[in-house]
Design an enzyme around this catalytic site. Structure first.
Site, short mmCIF file in Angstrom:
data_model
loop_
_atom_site.label_atom_id
_atom_site.label_comp_id
_atom_site.label_asym_id
_atom_site.label_seq_id
_atom_site.Cartn_x
_atom_site.Cartn_y
_atom_site.Cartn_z
N ARG A 60 -10.06 -30.02 14.84
CA ARG A 60 -10.90 -28.77 14.34
C ARG A 60 -10.08 -27.65 15.03
O ARG A 60 -9.38 -27.84 15.90
CB ARG A 60 -12.34 -28.61 15.02
CG ARG A 60 -13.33 -29.63 14.15
CD ARG A 60 -14.55 -29.54 14.94
NE ARG A 60 -14.70 -29.75 16.24
CZ ARG A 60 -14.70 -28.68 17.07
NH1 ARG A 60 -14.75 -27.51 16.73
NH2 ARG A 60 -14.55 -28.92 18.39
N LYS A 201 -18.47 -31.44 9.99
CA LYS A 201 -18.98 -30.53 11.24
C LYS A 201 -19.33 -29.21 10.65
O LYS A 201 -20.45 -28.40 11.33
CB LYS A 201 -18.15 -30.10 12.22
CG LYS A 201 -17.46 -31.26 13.25
CD LYS A 201 -18.65 -32.02 13.95
CE LYS A 201 -18.28 -33.18 14.69
NZ LYS A 201 -19.48 -33.81 15.23
N HIS A 221 -26.23 -33.74 19.01
CA HIS A 221 -24.79 -34.36 18.91
C HIS A 221 -24.81 -35.52 19.48
O HIS A 221 -24.34 -35.50 20.87
CB HIS A 221 -23.68 -33.39 19.49
CG HIS A 221 -22.41 -33.93 19.21
ND1 HIS A 221 -21.36 -33.54 19.89
CD2 HIS A 221 -21.82 -34.60 18.41
CE1 HIS A 221 -20.11 -34.03 19.69
NE2 HIS A 221 -20.51 -34.76 18.59
N SER A 239 -16.26 -35.89 22.77
CA SER A 239 -15.32 -36.87 22.18
C SER A 239 -14.57 -37.57 23.31
O SER A 239 -14.29 -36.86 24.54
CB SER A 239 -14.22 -36.05 21.23
OG SER A 239 -13.28 -36.79 20.99
N LYS A 243 -19.20 -42.40 23.05
CA LYS A 243 -20.55 -42.22 22.44
C LYS A 243 -20.70 -43.33 21.21
O LYS A 243 -21.71 -44.10 21.01
CB LYS A 243 -20.70 -40.94 21.87
CG LYS A 243 -22.04 -40.60 20.97
CD LYS A 243 -22.32 -39.18 21.04
CE LYS A 243 -21.03 -38.26 20.65
NZ LYS A 243 -20.59 -38.61 19.25
N THR A 244 -19.45 -43.62 20.35
CA THR A 244 -19.60 -44.25 19.27
C THR A 244 -19.59 -45.63 19.70
O THR A 244 -20.18 -46.69 19.12
CB THR A 244 -18.41 -44.05 18.44
OG1 THR A 244 -18.67 -42.63 18.00
CG2 THR A 244 -18.32 -44.80 17.19
N ASP A 258 -23.36 -40.08 15.64
CA ASP A 258 -22.77 -38.66 15.94
C ASP A 258 -23.97 -37.75 15.75
O ASP A 258 -24.00 -36.77 16.69
CB ASP A 258 -21.57 -38.38 15.11
CG ASP A 258 -20.76 -37.42 15.70
OD1 ASP A 258 -20.89 -37.23 16.91
OD2 ASP A 258 -20.39 -36.43 14.97
N ARG A 323 -8.19 -41.01 13.58
CA ARG A 323 -9.79 -41.09 13.29
C ARG A 323 -9.76 -42.30 12.14
O ARG A 323 -8.63 -42.48 11.68
CB ARG A 323 -10.17 -39.89 13.01
CG ARG A 323 -10.30 -38.75 13.98
CD ARG A 323 -11.89 -38.85 14.66
NE ARG A 323 -12.01 -37.64 15.42
CZ ARG A 323 -13.04 -37.72 16.27
NH1 ARG A 323 -14.16 -38.38 15.95
NH2 ARG A 323 -13.01 -36.74 17.23
#
Length: 538
Positions: A60, A201, A221, A239, A243-244, A258, A323
């Site tokens: 981003r 996003k 988030h 990031s 988390k994932t 997410d 990704r």
């Protein structure tokens, strides 16, 4: 059920200002996969996944994200260097230029929706210049059935034109790329960048405004999963914090990885229909669910393939932000529909490169609010030889770039939820132990999993002096023992073997917390302010 065949419905884009376009509506992802390869925009990896390169932008561009300032937003949005104002007339002129650019071209249209809970559903029409951008939308948004498509009415529209370059002097953008939200017209306009995360996003940012302002629902988030007793666990983290990875648990069903909403009915629903995971250093042993999800239908971004189509997940020559996107059904153990209830535990994940935070600690409600507003993790300044100085990275509510309202609004909503439900909140350091980056080592994933499992199994109980030690700098309660974790690992100070160096570094980080929080103090109660580190280093 997902739409697995190309619909016979045809649509015109004339009402959007896109004239004489060759419109491909609701193509099956296999067809989009083939078009991307045929047009030289991607190649097929040995796993069957489509591998594409997003071009100039591999992430981003926060300084090029704008919100149209109008009657809907002017008194609600927290304007500044995160939410940058854009004039409504300038938006219309730029929109007209983008739609003129897309006119006469081959374009791809997908109808989809966000929010798994029917009461909060947001219908979305996605118009893209590239086939693989449309496949990304198929992966990441929820997929209507053929019957639902018959009378589908989009509420929001995404117009995505990576090949269109803005003229900053004329179009009032910062540079040639842009991502702009217009809450009156209900349009997300994206141009000059092929990075697909801007699509996802954009809608996340829109919902972060819509849900709290109009629906009394907290947008988060975070990732979420649910156990066999229907107990929901929520994982906040920026990031690279895990988390994932940590929410993909073979013993629990995944709600989503997410973006979620926490409703006034005390349910938690996924915004999305897919996952968008980092794949840097990915291996099957550590992250089997994500590894197995990379198959036909998945899209790999900015990875390096060998001559046989094998991915080198350790190769970051294009970007460290490699990704993969894939539909949720690529993960075996998912909850359908993606709605959980009865949240029992919240985990704040941080990759502390200073190596001073405990690997797990229990937070009081005031500490939870403080750490939520702070949204701490750390970035490593570089990779050159020798000791590299970590850099604190604070992102309010663990998602500041996507939060249109003042962070205190989201923190207040979370604090109320904690008080109402009695949910337990834990701070988990997935970063360094035994010293800072360059000296210590990254916390072993098996230890982090063991700590989280101990919480979910009820092995780490409420605070008592016998079971917990209060950290002398940060004031959090760190457990004295945990099944599956060596006792010495639980105390960051003992892993350093140098008390003076440890406390010097710990005070340095605590000062960074306090300095960052100054901008929130006037919006925060005394109780929340007391949730932070109480000691300064002088």
């Amino acid at each position: 059920m997902a739409n697995n065949t190309q619909t016979t419905k045809s649509i015109s884009l004339d009402d959007y200002g896109i004239k004489n376009a060759e419109v491909h509506y609701q193509l099956h992802p296999d067809r989009l996969h083939d078009i991307a390869i045929a047009e030289g925009q991607g190649v097929e990896a040995s796993s069957g996944a489509l591998a594409i390169n997003t071009g100039e932008f591999t992430g981003r561009s926060p300084q090029d994200r704008f919100i149209v300032k109008d009657e809907v937003t002017k008194d609600r949005v927290w304007w500044g260097n995160i939410n940058i104002a854009f004039d409504p007339d300038d938006f219309q002129k730029l929109y007209d230029k983008v739609t003129d650019y897309l006119s006469g071209k081959e374009v791809f249209v997908r109808d989809s929706y966000a929010c798994a809970d029917e009461n909060y559903k947001l219908n979305i029409r996605v118009i893209t210049e590239y086939a693989w951008s449309n496949q990304f939308a198929y992966n990441m948004f929820l997929r209507p059935t053929e019957k639902e498509l018959e009378n589908f009415t989009p509420e929001w529209t995404i117009v995505n034109a990576p090949g269109f370059m803005a003229d900053p002097e004329v179009d009032k953008t910062r540079q040639h790329n842009f991502a702009i939200l217009d809450f009156t017209r209900k349009i997300a306009l994206i141009g000059g960048t092929g990075y697909t995360g801007e699509i996802k996003k954009g809608i996340f940012s829109a919902l972060n405004f819509i849900l709290p302002v109009f629906k009394n629902t907290l947008p988060m988030h975070c990732s979420a999963n649910v156990g066999k007793d229907n107990d929901t666990a929520i994982f906040f983290g920026l990031s690279g914090t895990g988390k994932t990875t940590l929410s993909a648990d073979p013993n629990r069903r995944l709600i989503g990885d997410d973006e979620h909403g926490w409703t006034k009915e005390n349910t938690v629903f996924n915004f999305e229909g897919g996952c968008y995971a980092k794949v840097i250093n990915l291996c099957e042993e550590n992250e089997p669910d994500i590894f197995k999800a990379i198959k036909k239908g998945a899209i790999l971004e900015n990875v390096i393939l060998d001559a046989h189509g094998q991915v080198d997940f350790d190769d970051v020559s294009i970007t460290q932000n490699t990704r993969v996107s894939y539909p949720l059904d690529h993960i075996e153990n998912t909850l359908v529909p993606s709605i959980g209830e009865n949240p029992k535990n919240i985990f704040f994940l941080t990759a502390d490169a200073f190596g001073v935070l405990p690997p797990i600690s229990k937070l009081t409600p005031s500490q939870a609010a403080y750490h939520f507003i702070s949204g701490y993790t750390a970035k490593v300044a570089g990779t050159e030889a020798g000791v590299v100085e970590p850099v604190p990275n604070f992102s309010a509510c663990f998602g500041a770039p996507f939060m249109p309202l003042h962070p205190a609004k989201y923190a207040e909503m979370l604090s109320n939820k904690i008080q109402e439900t009695g949910v337990n909140v834990w701070l988990v350091n997935t970063g360094w132990t035994g010293g800072p980056y360059g000296v210590g080592t990254r916390m072993k994933l098996k230890y982090t999993r063991a700590m989280i499992n101990a919480v979910l199994n009820g092995d780490l109980k409420d605070y008592t002096y016998e079971d917990y030690h209060i950290h002398s700098v940060f004031g959090v309660a760190q457990p004295r023992s945990c099944p599956g974790v060596p006792t010495e690992v639980l105390s960051p100070r003992t892993t350093w073997n140098d008390d003076e160096a440890y406390y010097t570094t710990a005070f340095k980080l605590s000062n960074a917390f306090r300095e960052n929080f100054k901008k929130f103090e006037s919006f925060s109660s005394e109780e929340i302010r007391r949730g932070g580190p109480q000691r300064y280093a002088f």
